[in-house]
Structures are given as structure tokens and as C-alpha cells.
Design a protein around this motif. Structure first.
Motif, mmCIF file in Angstrom:
data_model
loop_
_atom_site.group_PDB
_atom_site.id
_atom_site.type_symbol
_atom_site.label_atom_id
_atom_site.label_comp_id
_atom_site.label_asym_id
_atom_site.label_seq_id
_atom_site.Cartn_x
_atom_site.Cartn_y
_atom_site.Cartn_z
ATOM 1 N N ASP A 273 0.976 -1.144 -0.100
ATOM 2 C CA ASP A 273 0.074 -0.138 0.030
ATOM 3 C C ASP A 273 0.980 0.978 -0.071
ATOM 4 O OD1 ASP A 273 -0.046 1.190 2.944
ATOM 5 O OD2 ASP A 273 -0.003 -0.843 3.354
ATOM 6 N N ALA B 212 -3.340 4.787 -1.509
ATOM 7 C CA ALA B 212 -3.539 3.624 -2.239
ATOM 8 C C ALA B 212 -3.546 2.514 -1.421
ATOM 9 C CB ALA B 212 -2.544 3.476 -3.407
ATOM 10 N N LEU C 152 -3.388 -0.491 -6.883
ATOM 11 C CA LEU C 152 -3.514 1.081 -6.804
ATOM 12 C C LEU C 152 -2.261 1.664 -6.442
ATOM 13 C CD1 LEU C 152 -7.032 1.359 -4.951
ATOM 14 C CD2 LEU C 152 -6.193 1.934 -7.404
ATOM 15 N N SER C 153 -1.334 1.000 -5.577
ATOM 16 C CA SER C 153 0.041 1.636 -5.151
ATOM 17 C C SER C 153 0.882 1.874 -6.591
ATOM 18 C CB SER C 153 0.741 0.776 -4.169
ATOM 19 O OG SER C 153 -0.002 0.777 -2.984
ATOM 20 N N GLU D 272 -0.288 1.805 -9.430
ATOM 21 C CA GLU D 272 -0.827 2.898 -10.615
ATOM 22 C C GLU D 272 -0.639 4.288 -10.051
ATOM 23 O OE1 GLU D 272 -5.688 4.090 -11.275
ATOM 24 O OE2 GLU D 272 -5.159 1.842 -10.941
ATOM 25 N N LEU D 273 -0.674 4.646 -8.820
ATOM 26 C CA LEU D 273 -0.399 5.757 -8.201
ATOM 27 C C LEU D 273 1.030 6.220 -8.482
ATOM 28 C CD1 LEU D 273 -1.083 8.421 -6.426
ATOM 29 C CD2 LEU D 273 -0.605 6.977 -4.431
ATOM 30 N N PHE E 187 -8.196 8.220 -7.679
ATOM 31 C CA PHE E 187 -7.907 9.302 -6.934
ATOM 32 C C PHE E 187 -8.292 10.776 -7.157
ATOM 33 C CE2 PHE E 187 -4.524 5.770 -7.268
ATOM 34 C CZ PHE E 187 -4.337 5.297 -5.907
#
Length: 107
Positions: free
Chosen positions: A4, A44, A49-50, A52-53, A84
Motif C-alpha cells: 500500500d 492507495a 493501486l499503489s 498505479e499511483l 484518486f
């Protein structure tokens, strides 16, 4: 390993930024202008998501050389179309106020 991540911003407090900070406005009533504040801008909660961020900032999550982010390199258009999107205006306000941004992976 699961991952994360957060994008943190550190900079000088100003009253006109309260709506973009981490806590309700009431929490900042005794905060002096210029005091250093830390804000979680994006969070994230999954590995996908991490990664992606990190991609919006053009970095690899595990490249520790890149964890101080260059806000000029962020892909704002992609960020606006992402999960986000609700924090993009906060990011832009803090960027305009010359906050420093950090990618913090938690693996």
C-alpha cells in the motif's frame, strides 16, 4: 509482498489551504501561518493501486531514489480519470503553494 502507498506533502501552513489539508478546519484554528504541516494527499490501499499511483508520477514504487516526487512530472489528466480524482484539486493547490511531495510505499 503486498503493497500500500501514500503520497505525502510537506509545506508551510496557510489559512487558505485548510480545505485541502488532512483534518477538519477546526483542528487548524491555533495553527500559525508558516508552521510546517504534513498532508496525506493520496492513499492507495492495494498493490495494484499503489503501482498505479506511482505511475502517475512516473516512478517505480521500489526505486527509493525517486520517492521525492517532482510535481511537474505528474500526469494530471490520467490522475483526474482515476480512483484518486477526488484529491486532484488538493494536490494542485499544495503544488501551487510549493509543498514538497513524497511517495511512501508500505510493503
Amino acid at each position: 509482498m503486498g503493497l500500500d502507498a501514500e503520497v505525502l506533502a510537506i509545506g508551510a501552513f496557510r489559512r487558505d489551504l485548510v480545505e485541502f489539508l488532512e483534518y477538519p478546519a477546526d483542528f487548524y484554528k491555533n495553527t500559525r501561518d508558516g508552521a510546517t504541516v504534513i498532508v496525506t494527499v493520496f492513499q492507495a490501499v492495494t498493490s495494484d493501486l499503489s503501482y498505479e499511483l506511482a505511475s502517475y508520477f512516473g516512478i517505480d514504487p521500489w526505486d527509493f531514489n525517486s520517492h521525492v516526487l517532482d510535481p511537474e512530472k505528474v500526469d494530471v489528466d490520467r490522475l483526474r480519470g482515476s480512483e484518486f480524482s477526488d484529491r486532484v484539486e488538493a494536490f494542485l493547490a499544495l503544488k501551487a503553494s510549493r509543498f514538497t511531495f513524497y511517495y511512501l510505499p508500505n510493503g
